[in-house]
Design a protein around this motif. Structure first.
Motif, short mmCIF file in Angstrom:
data_model
loop_
_atom_site.label_atom_id
_atom_site.label_comp_id
_atom_site.label_asym_id
_atom_site.label_seq_id
_atom_site.Cartn_x
_atom_site.Cartn_y
_atom_site.Cartn_z
N GLU A 170 53.54 94.06 -18.18
CA GLU A 170 54.13 92.86 -18.77
C GLU A 170 53.47 91.60 -18.23
O GLU A 170 53.24 90.65 -18.98
N THR A 171 53.15 91.60 -16.94
CA THR A 171 52.46 90.45 -16.35
C THR A 171 51.11 90.23 -17.02
O THR A 171 50.73 89.08 -17.32
N ALA A 172 50.40 91.32 -17.26
CA ALA A 172 49.10 91.21 -17.93
C ALA A 172 49.28 90.68 -19.35
O ALA A 172 48.50 89.83 -19.81
N ALA A 173 50.31 91.16 -20.05
CA ALA A 173 50.55 90.70 -21.43
C ALA A 173 50.97 89.24 -21.46
O ALA A 173 50.62 88.50 -22.38
N LEU A 174 51.71 88.81 -20.46
CA LEU A 174 52.18 87.43 -20.40
C LEU A 174 51.04 86.45 -20.11
O LEU A 174 51.10 85.28 -20.52
N GLY A 175 50.03 86.89 -19.39
CA GLY A 175 48.91 86.02 -19.07
C GLY A 175 49.36 84.81 -18.25
O GLY A 175 50.15 84.93 -17.31
N ASP A 176 48.89 83.63 -18.63
CA ASP A 176 49.22 82.41 -17.89
C ASP A 176 50.71 82.09 -17.92
O ASP A 176 51.23 81.41 -17.03
N LEU A 177 51.40 82.60 -18.93
CA LEU A 177 52.83 82.34 -19.05
C LEU A 177 53.61 82.91 -17.87
O LEU A 177 54.65 82.37 -17.48
N ALA A 178 53.08 83.97 -17.26
CA ALA A 178 53.77 84.60 -16.12
C ALA A 178 53.96 83.62 -14.97
O ALA A 178 54.94 83.72 -14.22
N GLN A 179 53.05 82.65 -14.84
CA GLN A 179 53.14 81.69 -13.74
C GLN A 179 54.24 80.66 -13.96
O GLN A 179 54.65 79.98 -13.02
N ARG A 180 54.75 80.55 -15.19
CA ARG A 180 55.76 79.55 -15.50
C ARG A 180 57.18 80.10 -15.42
O ARG A 180 58.13 79.35 -15.51
N LEU A 181 57.30 81.39 -15.25
CA LEU A 181 58.61 82.01 -15.20
C LEU A 181 59.27 81.77 -13.84
O LEU A 181 58.59 81.66 -12.84
N PRO A 182 60.60 81.78 -13.79
CA PRO A 182 61.54 82.00 -14.91
C PRO A 182 61.96 80.70 -15.57
O PRO A 182 61.81 79.61 -15.01
N PHE A 183 62.51 80.84 -16.76
CA PHE A 183 63.14 79.72 -17.47
C PHE A 183 64.65 79.87 -17.29
O PHE A 183 65.28 80.72 -17.91
N VAL A 184 65.20 79.06 -16.41
CA VAL A 184 66.62 79.14 -16.09
C VAL A 184 67.36 78.12 -16.93
O VAL A 184 67.02 76.94 -16.95
N LEU A 185 68.38 78.57 -17.61
CA LEU A 185 69.15 77.71 -18.52
C LEU A 185 70.42 77.21 -17.85
O LEU A 185 71.11 77.95 -17.16
N GLY A 186 70.72 75.94 -18.05
CA GLY A 186 71.94 75.39 -17.50
C GLY A 186 72.51 74.31 -18.40
O GLY A 186 71.94 73.95 -19.41
#
Length: 219
Positions: free
Chosen positions: A203-219
Motif C-alpha cells: 500500500e505504501t508503494a501504491a500511495l507513493g508521495d501521498l504516504a508522506q502526508r498521512l494521516p488525514f485526521v478529521l475534527g
C-alpha cells in the motif's frame, strides 16, 4: 444514507456480546465501551443541532463541516471524560439501552427534518441535509472502529454499508484534496487515510508521495 449508515451502526452495537465492550476499539486509547459512549454523545449532538435553527445563510456544506486537524494527544478534556462516563455504566446492557433510546430518537429527528432547513453547530451554519450528510462520515468511520479488533466469526457484526464506504472515501478525498489509488478498497482507503492502521508495504508503494502526508485526521 444517514439513515442507512446510522441504522447499521446501531444494529452492530446491539449485536455485540458483553465481552466485546472490554476489547480495544479502532479509536486509539478507547475501548469499545468508550466508543459506544461517544456515540451516545453523538446522538445527543444530532438532536440538539436539528432543533438549533439559524436565520443566517449557510457557511459550510457537508465537506466543510470537517476540518483536518492534528492527531489527538489525549489532552482534550472531553476525550478524557468519555472513558470515565463509559465505565460508570457498568453493565453493557445499560450502555446499549441508552444508545438505542437516544439513537432511535436521533434517527426519527433526522427523518422528520427538512433538508433545506438551516441549522447551527460548531460555529458553522449548514442546511440540515448537509449536516446529516456530514455525519455519514462519522457513523461509517466509527462503525469500522467498533469492529476493528473483534474476532472473526458468526458473532462479529457486519461492517458499514458498501455505499456509505464509497461515499465516505469520496468525501475524504475531497476534504484532503487527494485521490487514493484504486488498488485500495474503500475500507482500506479510509483506515489508512485516517491513520487507523499503518499501510502495508504494498500500500505504501501504491500511495507513493501521498504516504508522506498521512494521516488525514478529521475534527
Amino acid at each position: 444514507m444517514f439513515a442507512r449508515s446510522w441504522s447499521a451502526l446501531l444494529g452492530a452495537v446491539a449485536a455485540l456480546p458483553d465481552d466485546a465492550f472490554a476489547r480495544p476499539s479502532g479509536c486509539a486509547g478507547w475501548l469499545v465501551r468508550d466508543l459506544v459512549c461517544h456515540l451516545v454523545i453523538d446522538a445527543q449532538d444530532v438532536l440538539i443541532t436539528l432543533v438549533t435553527p439559524s436565520d443566517t445563510e449557510p457557511t459550510a456544506d457537508a465537506d466543510g463541516y470537517w476540518l483536518l486537524v492534528d492527531p489527538p494527544t489525549g489532552d482534550d478534556p472531553l476525550d478524557a471524560l468519555i472513558p470515565r462516563l463509559a465505565a460508570a455504566y457498568g453493565d453493557p446492557a445499560l450502555l446499549k439501552f441508552h444508545l438505542d433510546d437516544l439513537g432511535a430518537a436521533a434517527g426519527r429527528a433526522a427523518a422528520l427534518a427538512d433538508p433545506a432547513a438551516v441549522v447551527a453547530t460548531k460555529d458553522l451554519v449548514l442546511t440540515a441535509g448537509d449536516y446529516l450528510s456530514a455525519y455519514v462520515l462519522e457513523w461509517t468511520l466509527h462503525h469500522l472502529d467498533l469492529i476493528a479488533h473483534l474476532p472473526s466469526g458468526p458473532l462479529r457484526p457486519p461492517g458499514p454499508p458498501a455505499d456509505a464506504l464509497a461515499a465516505c472515501r469520496a468525501a475524504l478525498q475531497r476534504i484532503a484534496g487527494v485521490t487514493f489509488p484504486a488498488s485500495l478498497s474503500d475500507t482500506d482507503a479510509l483506515l489508512v487515510g485516517t491513520g487507523r492502521r499503518a499501510p502495508t508495504a504494498a500500500e505504501t508503494a501504491a500511495l507513493g508521495d501521498l504516504a508522506q502526508r498521512l494521516p488525514f485526521v478529521l475534527g
